[in-house]
Write a protein that holds these residues in place. Structure first.
Motif, mmCIF file in Angstrom:
data_model
loop_
_atom_site.group_PDB
_atom_site.id
_atom_site.type_symbol
_atom_site.label_atom_id
_atom_site.label_comp_id
_atom_site.label_asym_id
_atom_site.label_seq_id
_atom_site.Cartn_x
_atom_site.Cartn_y
_atom_site.Cartn_z
ATOM 1 N N UNK A 119 0.797 -1.213 -0.170
ATOM 2 C CA UNK A 119 0.087 -0.236 0.204
ATOM 3 C C UNK A 119 0.863 1.313 -0.039
ATOM 4 N N UNK A 120 0.585 2.225 -0.788
ATOM 5 C CA UNK A 120 1.323 3.482 -0.640
ATOM 6 C C UNK A 120 -0.041 4.757 -1.192
ATOM 7 N N UNK A 140 0.079 -0.253 -4.497
ATOM 8 C CA UNK A 140 -1.176 0.008 -5.153
ATOM 9 C C UNK A 140 -1.964 1.241 -3.915
ATOM 10 N N UNK A 141 -2.905 1.475 -4.323
ATOM 11 C CA UNK A 141 -4.047 2.261 -3.346
ATOM 12 C C UNK A 141 -4.923 1.534 -2.687
ATOM 13 N N UNK A 142 -4.788 0.152 -2.756
ATOM 14 C CA UNK A 142 -5.544 -0.634 -1.959
ATOM 15 C C UNK A 142 -7.199 -0.620 -2.318
ATOM 16 N N UNK A 143 -7.917 -0.680 -1.085
ATOM 17 C CA UNK A 143 -9.310 -0.647 -1.365
ATOM 18 C C UNK A 143 -9.841 0.796 -1.422
ATOM 19 N N UNK A 144 -8.906 1.962 -1.166
ATOM 20 C CA UNK A 144 -9.490 3.252 -0.955
ATOM 21 C C UNK A 144 -10.429 3.881 -2.254
ATOM 22 N N UNK A 145 -10.062 3.456 -3.416
ATOM 23 C CA UNK A 145 -10.835 3.874 -4.649
ATOM 24 C C UNK A 145 -11.481 2.889 -5.265
#
Length: 499
Positions: free
Chosen positions: A259-260, A327-332
């Protein structure tokens, strides 16, 4: 937003504070989910108290986030006096069995819900608020829209969310693979990161026929993925096949990207996030310092304390830290979290040493005088020898120049610093210095010298077993890290560094 950073031991705790963390979180003894981190033992509470006095505005959280068995509870009760010795501002817990006990024993210490509890909706947040929790570390599976909805519904609850670090393929770390394959339970802090291992994907040829090179239609591929005929085989466990099944809303392939969110902090703030968290109590001092510094500068730019242009180089320096694909994970979009990757963390630099402090002028003078006296005493000894013995000594020096006592030359403006070497460094190697406020500073081989601070002798190389110091012509900030380029690093290629 508050910056919450990891600290696996006392040294990392100091670097987290020094490089910009508002808060650091630690584990005490065997009650956190990072058993393989050094954690804190014995009389280290004295060092932590000293650090809190050195950084009075900083906070300290303690992770108690394992799933407690009865015997774990009994051990915790027996160790409670030890926990009282630490200046803890909040406990991070997932097991509700601890709540009443902690509230009784630490009435002034906040309770924070661990991400391990997988709290992801407004009603759950309300329940934890009513139980006395001050903050919820939301499950990594929530989106920014969901965070906004939770904050609007429960504005009095502090929300903390991960912004950087390793992601788990299971719900907030609730993985059973490690326990199944190695007998090491992730829920007890012993995760062996089995999702990062190498697997081959295969299918049962008896149940499906696919020609070599055949391009499958989307319909056929979906049919195969959902049929249960796919399996994976781990490279070191040949003959053991584990079924893979893909449904309409999930996939079960293993190794998630890291995650970043460093370029999306404004969105996190707008969603109602009160604190961002960096994962990594098992990571190195270099990782903790560099990632903390990058996010500190990004937050300072977000808050108008520095310009975006000033922050950018520090944010870009995340590429110099061991990392995997991000990745931006689940945020978007949950599809971003479903993207997997392979390989271990990698980086172009090796941490070579740390610089703790500058010697005072009096201390530096004592070191230089000790070296000069050593040379003078040896010369006096040689001059007093019989001419034949003296000639023999000089011939030996000519054949073995490393035996000649060498000391540094006094130079105007040069200063002496403590140097704690972590790896072998040959004198003349190009060094890079990084510190909380200096992006990087290069020292060529002619711009510094190594010396023994006890004798004043010059050193041709240093390592972790040496008493050593750095003699250099510039002002160096306390807590500076010394790194060197990794000659084996290949840009764009993640090396196989093992498990």
């Amino acid at each position: 937003m508050e910056l919450v950073c990891p600290a696996g031991n006392v040294e990392k705790l100091e670097y987290a504070y020094n490089y910009g963390a508002d808060t650091a979180y630690i584990g005490l003894k065997r009650f956190s989910l990072r058993i393989k981190a050094d954690n804190f033992y014995d009389d280290e509470y004295k060092k932590v108290i000293a650090l809190k006095k050195k950084f009075p505005e900083k906070r300290l959280f303690c992770a108690l986030n394992i799933a407690f068995h009865n015997h774990d509870l009994e051990q915790f009760y027996k160790n409670i006096d030890y926990f009282h010795q630490y200046p803890i501002d909040a406990f991070i817990v997932q097991d509700l069995g601890l709540v009443r006990f902690l509230q009784k024993e630490f009435p002034k210490t906040h309770l924070h819900l661990s991400t391990q509890a997988s709290c992801m909706n407004k009603e759950a947040v309300k329940m934890y608020r009513d139980l006395g929790f001050k903050r919820v570390v939301l499950g990594r599976e929530v989106s920014l829209d969901e965070i906004r909805q939770i904050k609007d519904e429960v504005p009095d609850m502090e929300l903390e969310c991960f912004a950087h670090g390793a992601m788990c393929i299971a719900y907030s770390g609730r993985c059973l693979m490690s326990a199944y394959l190695t007998g090491r339970s992730a829920q007890s802090g012993f995760c062996s990161h089995t999702c990062r291992w190498d697997y081959d994907l295969g299918l049962d040829a008896k149940k499906v026929s696919v020609e070599k090179g055949e391009v499958l239609s989307p319909e056929k591929a979906k049919e195969i993925a959902g049929s249960g005929i796919l399996s994976i085989e781990e490279h070191q466990r040949r003959g053991q096949f584990f079924p893979v099944f893909e449904g309409d809303n999930f996939t079960a392939i293993l190794s998630s990207k890291d995650l970043c969110m460093i370029h999306h902090l404004n969105d996190m703030k707008a969603a109602g996030v009160d604190a961002i968290k960096i994962e990594g109590r098992m990571k190195s001092v270099y990782y903790v310092a560099m990632v903390t510094r990058a996010y500190r500068k990004a937050l300072d730019a977000l808050e108008g304390k520095i310009s975006p242009a000033e922050a950018k180089p520090f944010m870009d320096s995340l590429n110099d830290v061991p990392h995997r694909e991000c990745t931006t994970g689940f945020y978007y979009n949950r599809g971003d979290a479903d993207k997997t990757t392979v390989g271990a963390s990698d980086a172009p630099y090796l941490l070579a040493a740390t610089i703790d402090k500058q010697y005072s002028e009096e201390e530096a003078e004592k070191i230089l005088c000790a070296g000069e006296k050593l040379v003078s005493d040896r010369q006096t000894e040689i001059d007093a020898m019989h001419p034949d013995a003296k000639a023999a000594i000089l011939r030996d020096y000519e054949r073995n120049p490393e035996k000649v006592i060498r000391t540094v030359t006094r130079r105007d403006g040069w200063k002496i610093y403590t140097l704690s070497a972590l790896n072998k460094i040959d004198s003349g190697t190009e060094l890079e210095l990084v510190s909380p406020d200096v992006l990087s500073q290069t020292l060529s081989g002619s711009e510094y010298e190594f010396l023994n601070p006890k004798t004043g002798e010059k050193r041709a190389w240093v390592n972790a077993d040496h008493d050593c110091a750095l003699y250099a012509p510039m002002q160096i900030q306390d807590g500076t890290l010394v790194r060197i380029k990794d000659s084996d690093y290949i840009p764009g290629k993640i090396r196989d560094t093992g498990r």
